[in-house]
Scaffold this motif. Structure first.
Motif, short mmCIF file in Angstrom:
data_model
loop_
_atom_site.label_atom_id
_atom_site.label_comp_id
_atom_site.label_asym_id
_atom_site.label_seq_id
_atom_site.Cartn_x
_atom_site.Cartn_y
_atom_site.Cartn_z
N MET A 149 -39.85 106.01 77.36
CA MET A 149 -38.64 106.19 76.54
C MET A 149 -38.98 105.97 75.05
N LEU A 150 -38.37 106.75 74.16
CA LEU A 150 -38.61 106.60 72.71
C LEU A 150 -37.53 105.74 72.08
N TYR A 151 -37.94 104.93 71.11
CA TYR A 151 -36.98 104.09 70.38
C TYR A 151 -37.14 104.29 68.88
N SER A 152 -36.02 104.21 68.17
CA SER A 152 -36.04 104.11 66.71
C SER A 152 -35.92 102.63 66.37
N ILE A 153 -36.84 102.12 65.56
CA ILE A 153 -36.79 100.71 65.16
C ILE A 153 -36.79 100.65 63.63
N ARG A 154 -35.80 99.95 63.08
CA ARG A 154 -35.61 99.94 61.62
C ARG A 154 -35.47 98.51 61.12
N MET A 155 -36.21 98.22 60.05
CA MET A 155 -36.18 96.87 59.47
C MET A 155 -35.67 96.96 58.03
N ARG A 156 -34.77 96.05 57.66
CA ARG A 156 -34.44 95.89 56.24
C ARG A 156 -34.36 94.41 55.95
N ALA A 157 -34.89 94.05 54.79
CA ALA A 157 -34.99 92.63 54.48
C ALA A 157 -34.52 92.37 53.05
N ALA A 158 -33.90 91.22 52.86
CA ALA A 158 -33.38 90.87 51.54
C ALA A 158 -33.62 89.40 51.26
N LYS A 159 -33.37 89.03 50.01
CA LYS A 159 -33.57 87.65 49.56
C LYS A 159 -32.28 87.20 48.87
N GLY A 160 -31.89 85.98 49.12
CA GLY A 160 -30.63 85.50 48.53
C GLY A 160 -29.44 85.92 49.37
N GLY A 161 -29.68 86.10 50.66
CA GLY A 161 -28.60 86.52 51.57
C GLY A 161 -28.77 87.96 52.00
N SER A 162 -27.88 88.42 52.85
CA SER A 162 -27.98 89.78 53.38
C SER A 162 -27.64 90.80 52.28
N HIS A 163 -27.98 92.06 52.54
CA HIS A 163 -27.62 93.13 51.60
C HIS A 163 -26.11 93.15 51.40
N GLU A 164 -25.39 92.95 52.49
CA GLU A 164 -23.93 93.06 52.45
C GLU A 164 -23.30 91.97 51.60
N THR A 165 -23.98 90.82 51.52
CA THR A 165 -23.40 89.71 50.74
C THR A 165 -24.06 89.57 49.37
N GLY A 166 -24.74 90.64 48.94
CA GLY A 166 -25.27 90.65 47.58
C GLY A 166 -26.71 90.22 47.44
N GLY A 167 -27.43 90.03 48.56
CA GLY A 167 -28.85 89.68 48.48
C GLY A 167 -29.65 90.81 47.85
N THR A 168 -30.82 90.46 47.30
CA THR A 168 -31.69 91.46 46.67
C THR A 168 -32.56 92.11 47.75
N HIS A 169 -32.58 93.45 47.75
CA HIS A 169 -33.39 94.18 48.74
C HIS A 169 -34.87 93.90 48.50
N ILE A 170 -35.58 93.51 49.55
CA ILE A 170 -37.00 93.20 49.44
C ILE A 170 -37.85 94.31 50.06
N SER A 171 -37.48 94.73 51.24
CA SER A 171 -38.35 95.67 51.93
C SER A 171 -37.56 96.38 53.04
N GLY A 172 -37.98 97.60 53.34
CA GLY A 172 -37.38 98.34 54.45
C GLY A 172 -38.45 99.24 55.04
N ALA A 173 -38.45 99.41 56.34
CA ALA A 173 -39.43 100.29 56.97
C ALA A 173 -38.91 100.64 58.35
N GLU A 174 -39.43 101.71 58.89
CA GLU A 174 -38.97 102.09 60.22
C GLU A 174 -40.00 102.92 60.95
N ARG A 175 -39.86 102.98 62.24
CA ARG A 175 -40.77 103.75 63.09
C ARG A 175 -39.98 104.38 64.23
N ILE A 176 -40.58 105.40 64.86
CA ILE A 176 -40.07 105.92 66.13
C ILE A 176 -41.22 105.75 67.11
N VAL A 177 -41.04 104.93 68.15
CA VAL A 177 -42.17 104.55 69.00
C VAL A 177 -41.80 104.55 70.48
#
Ligand code: AMP
Length: 248
Positions: free
Chosen positions: A1-29
């Motif tokens: 089975m194939l999966y989409s896996i997505r990462m997003r990371a922030a500092k100072g809290g989540s993106h939704e609560t105003g944290g600064t975006h640090i990194s994002g990446a994704e794969r289909i594996v």
């Protein structure tokens, strides 16, 4: 089975609560690779030039193999320039040759130069008038659900270029997108690109060293409805064969 896996990371809290975006990446594996890749993505979030994330979001969902679109990557052409100004002039030249107006090019460059914080996604601009077409303010449209077929073998140490090439190839396969402009928000990475005329043009200097601000702009063919474009960019699963990225 194939999966989409997505990462997003922030500092100072989540993106939704105003944290600064640090990194994002994704794969289909494949399911057998999922836990290894999850661990790799978490490691990336924890060791980034922009700092260590204190918020990491990992999303995993299944991909219907029958709906995956397979495409060939854009070929790469490298342009060595001596300054950021020369880089931006080269970009304008390339974009104008593919039917995007100088007005739209200048607006795109100015929009990215005047950003004070990083967007998570891209700006959509009318390729003729330079008018902004998306209504996402400082969030932007995030291209997702993509990977290169060769990720496991070629990516080590070359994330930037191959991930950008995968994204640019997916975007250029979208009906209505005439071009793309990008430079990285990674302070250590001054190389940027434009994709137009079915080529990924890698430009050696697109921003001043140590700048933590980057951005992306897609140039949209006039009078195209943007909703199907956004849906394709955000939701269609695309696998890119980067064996075709012969370096010119
Ligand atoms: P990067 O090349 O990853 O440093 O990203 C440069 C800029 O492109 C970021 O600051 C975002 O504004 C934008 N960006 C990053 N990832 C995506 C994405 N998946 N889709 C659309 N825009 C993105």
């Amino acid at each position: 089975m194939l999966y989409s896996i997505r990462m997003r990371a922030a500092k100072g809290g989540s993106h939704e609560t105003g944290g600064t975006h640090i990194s994002g990446a994704e794969r289909i594996v494949e399911d057998t690779e999922l836990s290894t890749i999850a661990s790799e993505l978490i490691t990336r979030a924890l060791h980034h030039a922009k700092g260590q994330a204190d918020y990491i979001n990992l999303t995993i969902d299944t991909v219907n193999k029958d709906n995956v679109i397979y495409i060939k990557s854009l070929p790469i052409e490298t342009h060595t320039v001596n300054s950021v100004e020369e880089g931006h002039a080269t970009v304008t030249d390339l974009l104008v040759k593919s039917g995007i107006t100088p007005t739209a090019c200048n607006r795109a460059i100015q929009l990215l130069l005047t950003l004070t914080t990083n967007m998570r996604g891209a700006i959509l601009l009318d390729a003729v008038t330079g008018k902004r077409l998306d209504c996402t303010n400082d969030r932007g449209i995030r291209v997702s659900h993509m990977d290169s077929i060769q990720s496991n073998t070629v990516l080590s140490g070359k994330h930037h270029m191959y991930e950008a090439l995968t994204l640019a190839s997916k975007a250029s396969s979208c009906n209505g997108i005439l071009g793309e402009l990008c430079w990285s928000d990674d302070p250590d990475y001054v190389i940027g690109y434009v994709s137009c005329n079915h080529t990924y043009h890698r430009i050696s200097k697109m921003k001043i060293p140590s700048s933590p601000i980057g951005g992306r702009v897609f140039f949209i063919q006039p009078h195209m409805p943007v909703e199907p474009i956004i849906d394709y960019l955000e939701n269609t699963d695309v696998l890119v064969d980067i064996n075709h990225a012969c370096i010119k």
